[in-house]
Design a protein around this motif. Structure first.
Motif, PDB file in Angstrom:
ATOM      1  N   LYS A 219       0.838  -1.203   0.000  1.00  0.00           N
ATOM      2  CA  LYS A 219       0.000   0.000   0.000  1.00  0.00           C
ATOM      3  C   LYS A 219       0.872   1.251   0.000  1.00  0.00           C
ATOM      4  CE  LYS A 219      -3.765  -2.385   2.338  1.00  0.00           C
ATOM      5  NZ  LYS A 219      -4.700  -2.424   3.491  1.00  0.00           N
ATOM      6  N   PRO A 220       0.963   1.971  -1.136  1.00  0.00           N
ATOM      7  CA  PRO A 220       1.869   3.121  -1.243  1.00  0.00           C
ATOM      8  C   PRO A 220       1.524   4.279  -0.312  1.00  0.00           C
ATOM      9  CG  PRO A 220       0.460   2.932  -3.193  1.00  0.00           C
ATOM     10  CD  PRO A 220       0.291   1.678  -2.424  1.00  0.00           C
ATOM     11  N   ARG A 221       0.228   4.517  -0.074  1.00  0.00           N
ATOM     12  CA  ARG A 221      -0.151   5.636   0.813  1.00  0.00           C
ATOM     13  C   ARG A 221       0.345   5.407   2.234  1.00  0.00           C
ATOM     14  NH1 ARG A 221      -4.197   9.314  -0.699  1.00  0.00           N
ATOM     15  NH2 ARG A 221      -4.962   9.429   1.444  1.00  0.00           N
ATOM     16  N   LEU A 222       0.475   4.157   2.612  1.00  0.00           N
ATOM     17  CA  LEU A 222       0.979   3.832   3.940  1.00  0.00           C
ATOM     18  C   LEU A 222       2.396   4.355   4.131  1.00  0.00           C
ATOM     19  CD1 LEU A 222       0.417   0.589   5.844  1.00  0.00           C
ATOM     20  CD2 LEU A 222       2.764   1.291   5.469  1.00  0.00           C
ATOM     21  N   TYR A 223       3.197   4.298   3.071  1.00  0.00           N
ATOM     22  CA  TYR A 223       4.572   4.791   3.162  1.00  0.00           C
ATOM     23  C   TYR A 223       4.608   6.319   3.312  1.00  0.00           C
ATOM     24  CZ  TYR A 223       5.946   0.097   1.801  1.00  0.00           C
ATOM     25  OH  TYR A 223       6.124  -1.277   1.771  1.00  0.00           O
ATOM     26  N   ALA A 224       3.624   6.987   2.711  1.00  0.00           N
ATOM     27  CA  ALA A 224       3.535   8.446   2.864  1.00  0.00           C
ATOM     28  C   ALA A 224       3.254   8.809   4.319  1.00  0.00           C
ATOM     29  CB  ALA A 224       2.442   9.001   1.951  1.00  0.00           C
ATOM     30  N   VAL A 225       2.348   8.052   4.945  1.00  0.00           N
ATOM     31  CA  VAL A 225       2.055   8.281   6.364  1.00  0.00           C
ATOM     32  C   VAL A 225       3.304   8.056   7.205  1.00  0.00           C
ATOM     33  CG1 VAL A 225       0.697   7.515   8.353  1.00  0.00           C
ATOM     34  CG2 VAL A 225      -0.376   7.659   6.102  1.00  0.00           C
ATOM     35  N   CYS A 226       4.023   6.969   6.921  1.00  0.00           N
ATOM     36  CA  CYS A 226       5.240   6.663   7.676  1.00  0.00           C
ATOM     37  C   CYS A 226       6.281   7.770   7.527  1.00  0.00           C
ATOM     38  CB  CYS A 226       5.832   5.333   7.196  1.00  0.00           C
ATOM     39  SG  CYS A 226       4.851   3.880   7.629  1.00  0.00           S
ATOM     40  N   ALA A 227       6.449   8.272   6.305  1.00  0.00           N
ATOM     41  CA  ALA A 227       7.437   9.320   6.066  1.00  0.00           C
ATOM     42  C   ALA A 227       7.098  10.595   6.812  1.00  0.00           C
ATOM     43  CB  ALA A 227       7.543   9.601   4.566  1.00  0.00           C
ATOM     44  N   ILE A 228       5.823  10.954   6.814  1.00  0.00           N
ATOM     45  CA  ILE A 228       5.406  12.172   7.513  1.00  0.00           C
ATOM     46  C   ILE A 228       5.525  11.990   9.020  1.00  0.00           C
ATOM     47  CG2 ILE A 228       3.419  13.656   8.012  1.00  0.00           C
ATOM     48  CD1 ILE A 228       2.512  13.048   5.082  1.00  0.00           C
ATOM     49  N   LYS A 229       5.010  10.855   9.514  1.00  0.00           N
ATOM     50  CA  LYS A 229       4.974  10.637  10.964  1.00  0.00           C
ATOM     51  C   LYS A 229       6.374  10.459  11.556  1.00  0.00           C
ATOM     52  CE  LYS A 229       3.600  10.031  14.970  1.00  0.00           C
ATOM     53  NZ  LYS A 229       4.874  10.628  15.273  1.00  0.00           N
ATOM     54  N   LEU A 230       7.189   9.658  10.891  1.00  0.00           N
ATOM     55  CA  LEU A 230       8.469   9.255  11.483  1.00  0.00           C
ATOM     56  C   LEU A 230       9.633  10.187  11.138  1.00  0.00           C
ATOM     57  CD1 LEU A 230       8.215   5.413  10.792  1.00  0.00           C
ATOM     58  CD2 LEU A 230       7.648   6.630  12.909  1.00  0.00           C
ATOM     59  N   ILE A 231       9.505  10.957  10.052  1.00  0.00           N
ATOM     60  CA  ILE A 231      10.633  11.792   9.617  1.00  0.00           C
ATOM     61  C   ILE A 231      10.271  13.272   9.516  1.00  0.00           C
ATOM     62  CG2 ILE A 231      12.288  12.227   7.749  1.00  0.00           C
ATOM     63  CD1 ILE A 231      12.179   9.239   7.113  1.00  0.00           C
ATOM     64  N   ALA A 232       9.213  13.599   8.759  1.00  0.00           N
ATOM     65  CA  ALA A 232       8.898  15.007   8.499  1.00  0.00           C
ATOM     66  C   ALA A 232       8.531  15.776   9.764  1.00  0.00           C
ATOM     67  CB  ALA A 232       7.775  15.106   7.469  1.00  0.00           C
TER      68      ALA A 232
END
Length: 307
Positions: A219-232
């Motif tokens: 699920k590609p959108r899941l990676y967007a959530v991870c990037a925002i939550k864990l890094i951004a």
């Protein structure tokens, strides 16, 4: 601090694996995991917080606590306001889950053991500010987002009656008045507090074991959530701390809290309001697993730029 972070994350990852194995081996199920989670939320974590306030009154620490409240407020409120601009289509299935997953951190379950391992009880002391605002905003804004209901003072009052918030209020009063718990009671509380790290990680592992990871990674959108939550989000908070020259310890505590994976409470809300709970579980699992890589990275950058 890099070695300390890596060691602490490694310990937590192993404990998560133990929880995963216990669930797969049949020693834990939905009911027992929920009971362990309730034990953590209502007894163990409040005791950890109460113990963290058992220190001599110091005006500098009180000032640091107020600064921690300010940083926590900036981190959480700005996320609440900005993240819906990224995940815009509210009508799309899963958008609500993504919004909350990107905003709310597992600041108690994972934050407390991690910060305690790196910064000790002083770190947990400052973390209580983040936990207080987390509870107040999650149980009002979070409930409103999932249920579609309006904000009420009753909802805010209910959030502020959470055992962790009560423990913070009691601990702060004892701290301000310079009152120490009797030795036997303090020792008992310390033994209970020591349960936090193993129990929290075992519960996390048991929850992850319910997710079909093969489907999750597609699920590609899941990676967007991870990037925002864990890094951004932690990166933006780190930049603010650097520009403003805030205290290193207080900055580190809030950056770690912001960099923690998605709160388990997001899955609980999804179950309660029947809002795609499976996807919330996947977001929790993905952010928890990836945080084993991103947390050391965030702390390495923090150590390099904030002296």
């Amino acid at each position: 601090m890099n070695i300390a972070v890596i060691q602490q994350v490694a310990v937590m990852a192993i404990l998560v694996a133990v929880g995963y194995a216990c669930r797969k081996g049949g020693m834990l199920d939905d009911n027992s995991t929920k009971k362990l989670s309730a034990l953590l939320l209502n007894i163990v974590i409040p005791i950890v917080i109460l113990v963290s306030y058992q220190k001599p009154f110091d005006t500098d620490m009180l000032g640091g606590l107020l600064l921690s409240f300010a940083l926590a407020g900036i981190s959480i409120v700005s996320s609440v306001l900005l993240i819906p601009l990224i995940f815009r289509d509210k009508a799309k299935d899963g958008t609500v889950n993504e919004r909350l997953a990107a905003v709310y951190s597992n600041c108690a379950f994972m934050g407390i053991p991690l910060i305690q391992g790196i910064f000790g009880s002083d770190g947990v002391f400052y973390l209580t500010a983040y936990i207080t605002l987390f509870n107040a905003i999650l149980f009002t804004h979070g409930a409103i987002v999932f249920s579609g209901e309006k904000f009420t003072l009753k909802k805010l009052g209910k959030a502020l009656l959470h055992p962790s918030v009560i423990a913070i209020a009691a601990g702060l009063i004892l701290f301000l008045l310079g009152i120490s718990l009797p030795g036997v009671l303090l020792d008992t509380c310390q033994h209970i507090a020591n349960l936090n790290t193993p129990l929290a990680m075992i519960v996390a592992g048991s929850t992850i074991a319910t997710v079909r990871l093969r489907d999750t990674v597609k699920k590609p959108r899941l990676y967007a959530v991870c990037a925002i939550k864990l890094i951004a989000v932690p990166a933006l908070l780190m930049a603010l701390c650097y520009v403003c020259g805030f205290d290193r310890l207080i900055s580190g505590v809030n950056v770690i809290a912001a960099a923690c994976p998605t709160a388990a409470a997001c899955t609980m809300f999804a179950i309660k309001y029947n809002k795609n709970p499976g996807y919330s579980s996947e977001l929790f699992a993905a952010t928890t697993i990836l945080s084993c890589l991103t947390l050391p990275l965030v702390l390495t950058v923090f150590e390099a730029i904030i002296k």
